[in-house]
Motif scaffolding. Structure first.
Motif, PDB file in Angstrom:
ATOM      1  N   LYS A 124       0.912  -1.335   0.010  1.00 28.89           N
ATOM      2  CA  LYS A 124      -0.077   0.202  -0.134  1.00 28.89           C
ATOM      3  C   LYS A 124       0.934   1.352  -0.049  1.00 28.89           C
ATOM      4  CE  LYS A 124      -4.343  -1.247   0.577  1.00 28.89           C
ATOM      5  NZ  LYS A 124      -5.177  -1.200  -0.781  1.00 28.89           N
ATOM      6  N   LEU A 125       2.087   1.227   0.719  1.00 29.91           N
ATOM      7  CA  LEU A 125       2.656   2.483   0.917  1.00 29.91           C
ATOM      8  C   LEU A 125       3.562   2.792  -0.312  1.00 29.91           C
ATOM      9  CD1 LEU A 125       4.406   1.866   4.494  1.00 29.91           C
ATOM     10  CD2 LEU A 125       2.895   3.652   3.772  1.00 29.91           C
ATOM     11  N   VAL A 126       4.062   1.833  -1.048  1.00 30.68           N
ATOM     12  CA  VAL A 126       4.779   1.926  -2.451  1.00 30.68           C
ATOM     13  C   VAL A 126       3.994   1.786  -3.469  1.00 30.68           C
ATOM     14  CG1 VAL A 126       6.840   1.491  -1.214  1.00 30.68           C
ATOM     15  CG2 VAL A 126       5.797  -0.222  -2.562  1.00 30.68           C
ATOM     16  N   GLY A 127       2.628   1.237  -3.413  1.00 26.99           N
ATOM     17  CA  GLY A 127       1.751   1.155  -4.766  1.00 26.99           C
ATOM     18  C   GLY A 127       2.220  -0.297  -5.271  1.00 26.99           C
ATOM     19  N   TYR A 172       9.415 -16.674   3.743  1.00 27.66           N
ATOM     20  CA  TYR A 172      10.190 -16.130   2.784  1.00 27.66           C
ATOM     21  C   TYR A 172      10.200 -14.497   2.839  1.00 27.66           C
ATOM     22  CZ  TYR A 172      11.789 -14.730  -1.646  1.00 27.66           C
ATOM     23  OH  TYR A 172      12.393 -13.974  -2.881  1.00 27.66           O
ATOM     24  N   GLY A 173      11.302 -13.856   2.486  1.00 33.67           N
ATOM     25  CA  GLY A 173      11.227 -12.334   2.569  1.00 33.67           C
ATOM     26  C   GLY A 173      11.570 -11.729   3.866  1.00 33.67           C
ATOM     27  N   GLU A 174      12.227 -12.266   4.683  1.00 33.59           N
ATOM     28  CA  GLU A 174      12.432 -11.508   5.905  1.00 33.59           C
ATOM     29  C   GLU A 174      13.125 -10.299   5.694  1.00 33.59           C
ATOM     30  OE1 GLU A 174      14.231 -12.228  10.405  1.00 33.59           O
ATOM     31  OE2 GLU A 174      14.366 -13.777   8.847  1.00 33.59           O
ATOM     32  N   SER A 175      14.072 -10.272   4.476  1.00 26.75           N
ATOM     33  CA  SER A 175      14.907  -8.924   4.338  1.00 26.75           C
ATOM     34  C   SER A 175      14.372  -8.116   3.243  1.00 26.75           C
ATOM     35  CB  SER A 175      16.208  -9.088   3.883  1.00 26.75           C
ATOM     36  OG  SER A 175      16.049 -10.140   2.958  1.00 26.75           O
ATOM     37  N   PHE A 176      12.906  -8.292   2.804  1.00 26.14           N
ATOM     38  CA  PHE A 176      12.381  -7.700   1.772  1.00 26.14           C
ATOM     39  C   PHE A 176      12.237  -6.129   1.998  1.00 26.14           C
ATOM     40  CE2 PHE A 176       8.575  -6.132  -0.478  1.00 26.14           C
ATOM     41  CZ  PHE A 176       9.282  -6.201  -1.884  1.00 26.14           C
ATOM     42  N   PRO A 177      11.714  -5.795   3.335  1.00 28.64           N
ATOM     43  CA  PRO A 177      11.632  -4.341   3.657  1.00 28.64           C
ATOM     44  C   PRO A 177      12.858  -3.581   3.582  1.00 28.64           C
ATOM     45  CG  PRO A 177      10.325  -5.625   5.375  1.00 28.64           C
ATOM     46  CD  PRO A 177      11.277  -6.557   4.538  1.00 28.64           C
ATOM     47  N   SER A 178      14.047  -4.260   3.836  1.00 26.42           N
ATOM     48  CA  SER A 178      15.176  -3.412   3.824  1.00 26.42           C
ATOM     49  C   SER A 178      15.770  -3.246   2.506  1.00 26.42           C
ATOM     50  CB  SER A 178      16.457  -4.375   4.539  1.00 26.42           C
ATOM     51  OG  SER A 178      16.130  -4.363   5.873  1.00 26.42           O
ATOM     52  N   TYR A 179      15.347  -4.423   1.609  1.00 28.62           N
ATOM     53  CA  TYR A 179      15.713  -4.239   0.207  1.00 28.62           C
ATOM     54  C   TYR A 179      14.822  -3.435  -0.582  1.00 28.62           C
ATOM     55  CZ  TYR A 179      16.111  -6.247  -4.617  1.00 28.62           C
ATOM     56  OH  TYR A 179      16.519  -6.363  -5.949  1.00 28.62           O
ATOM     57  N   ASP A 235      11.031  -0.886   8.851  1.00 28.58           N
ATOM     58  CA  ASP A 235      10.546  -0.836  10.055  1.00 28.58           C
ATOM     59  C   ASP A 235       8.880  -1.176   9.987  1.00 28.58           C
ATOM     60  OD1 ASP A 235      12.496   0.248  11.579  1.00 28.58           O
ATOM     61  OD2 ASP A 235      11.696   2.044  11.404  1.00 28.58           O
ATOM     62  N   VAL A 236       8.371  -1.485   8.561  1.00 34.72           N
ATOM     63  CA  VAL A 236       7.394  -1.972   8.291  1.00 34.72           C
ATOM     64  C   VAL A 236       7.476  -3.619   8.032  1.00 34.72           C
ATOM     65  CG1 VAL A 236       5.356  -2.144   6.586  1.00 34.72           C
ATOM     66  CG2 VAL A 236       6.552   0.043   7.087  1.00 34.72           C
TER      67      VAL A 236
END
Length: 116
Positions: free
Chosen positions: A62-65, A90-97, A112-113
């Protein structure tokens, strides 16, 4: 004749890197050309992983579209393919990425999301 582990490794590499070189001789002809069949696997790989990330991180989406999220999720899938067979993990590091792709400190809050 190739060992099953060689075929599996070549298939994974071909799907993740979008490069059918070297796998053509390992795939038996069956209607579609091996490169086309590989593209079907790659498409399913990307759709499945970006869908899993969208399910795990709906707030980020929602935040990035939706469009940008999908593009970033597909890049993430290629850069960080799953190492375990559970999509829910899967994807624990996705927010940082995702925050690193923006190239701006304005989006560092994305780290932080969470979704886990």
């Amino acid at each position: 004749m190739h060992a099953l582990s060689e075929i599996q490794s070549a298939l994974i590499q071909a799907v993740v890197e979008d490069n059918a070189n070297g796998i053509d001789g390992m795939v038996a002809p069956s209607g579609l050309a091996p490169a086309r069949r590989l593209q079907i696997y790659r498409n399913n790989f990307l759709i499945s992983l970006s869908g899993a990330l969208a399910t795990i991180f709906p707030v980020l989406q929602k935040l990035v579209g939706e469009r940008y999220f999908d593009h970033a999720a597909r890049r993430f899938a290629c850069d960080h393919p799953p190492t375990v067979a559970l999509l829910s993990q899967y994807g624990e590091s996705f927010p940082s990425y995702l925050a690193s792709l923006t190239g701006s400190n304005d989006y560092r809050y994305l780290t932080d999301v969470g979704g886990f």
